[in-house]
Enzyme design. Structure first.
Site, mmCIF file in Angstrom:
data_model
loop_
_atom_site.group_PDB
_atom_site.id
_atom_site.type_symbol
_atom_site.label_atom_id
_atom_site.label_comp_id
_atom_site.label_asym_id
_atom_site.label_seq_id
_atom_site.Cartn_x
_atom_site.Cartn_y
_atom_site.Cartn_z
ATOM 1 C CB SER A 135 -7.961 2.494 -2.981
ATOM 2 O OG SER A 135 -9.166 2.631 -2.154
ATOM 3 C CE1 TYR A 159 -11.572 -0.406 -6.242
ATOM 4 C CE2 TYR A 159 -11.810 0.357 -4.105
ATOM 5 C CZ TYR A 159 -11.187 0.506 -5.370
ATOM 6 O OH TYR A 159 -10.675 1.493 -5.684
ATOM 7 C CE LYS A 163 -7.764 -0.309 -6.876
ATOM 8 N NZ LYS A 163 -7.232 0.330 -7.946
#
Length: 346
Positions: A135, A159, A163
């Site tokens: 991402s 989050y 990643k």
């Protein structure tokens, strides 16, 4: 026939990748917990693909990547039946920025533990080709201009942190055995829209946080108004600018990445997947209204903590290496997304 394991294959991104893989004659193995999605999405594939082909080439397994024995059994079954899993596209994981701030332990457990188990099992069965669903949240988005793969990495939420850590894990795995592993981290920017045939789209079963599902709900009058967070950003109209990419173009980038790592020497790559074009929130709403003939009433709210004015990809490396080019424009994204939504019954 090439057999691909697709983790999280029933989600928004995963289901579009699955459909495109099948259209290109891959054999697809879905491994999904179905926590935030449904296996019913695959029932629609027979509208464009032969049923006998699907019976042979689409296998669906329910399981959690944290369940190591379940994952090992899956690989073993294919290995013993002479149909070895050749490569993995790893989309499984929790993915809400907002939820990750509230429940960071869940994100570290699901995303990191699940990936560790997956890599261990892949290594055991000599499956050493993986495309990871990363991402743009890994970047320091305070940087000016387009973000390229050498831009500073500085995620600011759990989050994004997961990643980033998974990318680093995969880099370490590659460096430990450079003559074996073929790894690509695809850093998504903002996928929106739906399958052009109207079969599948973005219909999250949990709370809606992404911009496009909220626009769809307002356009269909399920919600009264759409909230734009800030109109005083340093952008052309004061609203945030993002790089929106059609979900079909995003799915195609995975197939091109698989082709690349299959035809080239072992390698480790980070690639931006976006259009390279910035679109403001107001431009997105206006385009959606004009192309679909509907209204999307909106109000301005306060800026959200942790938001950024402009996040746009430099996609030149992906275009060069993968021979990939986004084919669809913003109008296509808005039209395809609305057409799917009207016929979806959600």
């Amino acid at each position: 026939m090439r057999t691909v394991l697709l983790t999280g294959g029933s989600g928004y991104v995963g289901s579009h990748i699955a459909l495109n893989l099948l259209k290109k004659n891959f054999s697809v193995v879905i491994y999904d917990s179905f926590v935030n999605s449904s296996r019913e999405v695959f029932n629609k594939f027979n509208k464009v693909l032969d049923e006998e082909f699907l019976k042979k080439n689409l296998k669906i397994y329910e399981g959690d990547l944290r369940e190591k024995d379940s994952l090992r059994n899956l690989f073993e079954d294919f290995y013993l039946n002479g149909k070895k899993i050749n490569s993995v596209i790893h989309c499984a994981g929790l993915k809400s920025v907002k939820d990750s701030l509230l429940n960071p332990l869940d994100y570290w457990d699901v995303n990191i533990t699940g990936t560790l188990n997956l890599i261990k099992i892949m290594n055991k069965f000599s499956c050493k080709k993986i495309i990871f669903s990363s991402s743009a949240t890994v970047y320091d988005c305070n940087q000016s201009g387009l973000l390229n793969e050498k831009s500073i990495l500085k995620p600011i939420n759990p989050y994004g942190n997961t990643k980033y850590i998974i990318e680093k894990l995969l880099q370490d795995i590659y460096l430990s055995s450079k003559d074996a592993w073929r790894i690509v981290n695809l850093r998504y920017f903002n996928p929106i829209g739906a399958d052009p045939d109207g079969l599948i789209g973005e219909g999250p079963s949990s709370e809606k946080n992404n911009i496009f599902p909220l626009i769809l709900d307002v356009a269909s009058k399920k919600l009264d108004k759409f909230t734009i967070y800030g109109n005083d950003w340093d952008t052309k109209d004061g609203t945030c600018v993002r790089d929106y990419i059609h979900i079909d173009d995003l799915a195609e980038s995975h197939i091109r990445a698989l082709k690349y790592i299959s035809e080239n020497r072992p390698n480790f790559l980070n690639l931006n997947i976006g259009t390279g074009k910035g679109t403001s929130v107001l431009e997105l709403i206006n385009t959606f209204e004009n192309i679909n003939g509907v209204k999307v009433p909106y109000v301005f709210g306060q800026r959200r903590e942790g938001d950024f004015g402009s996040v746009v990809a430099d996609n030149s490396l992906a275009k060069t290496l993968l021979n990939w080019e986004p084919q669809k424009n913003l109008e296509d994204m808005c039209r395809d997304g609305w057409d799917w939504f009207k016929n979806s019954g959600i």
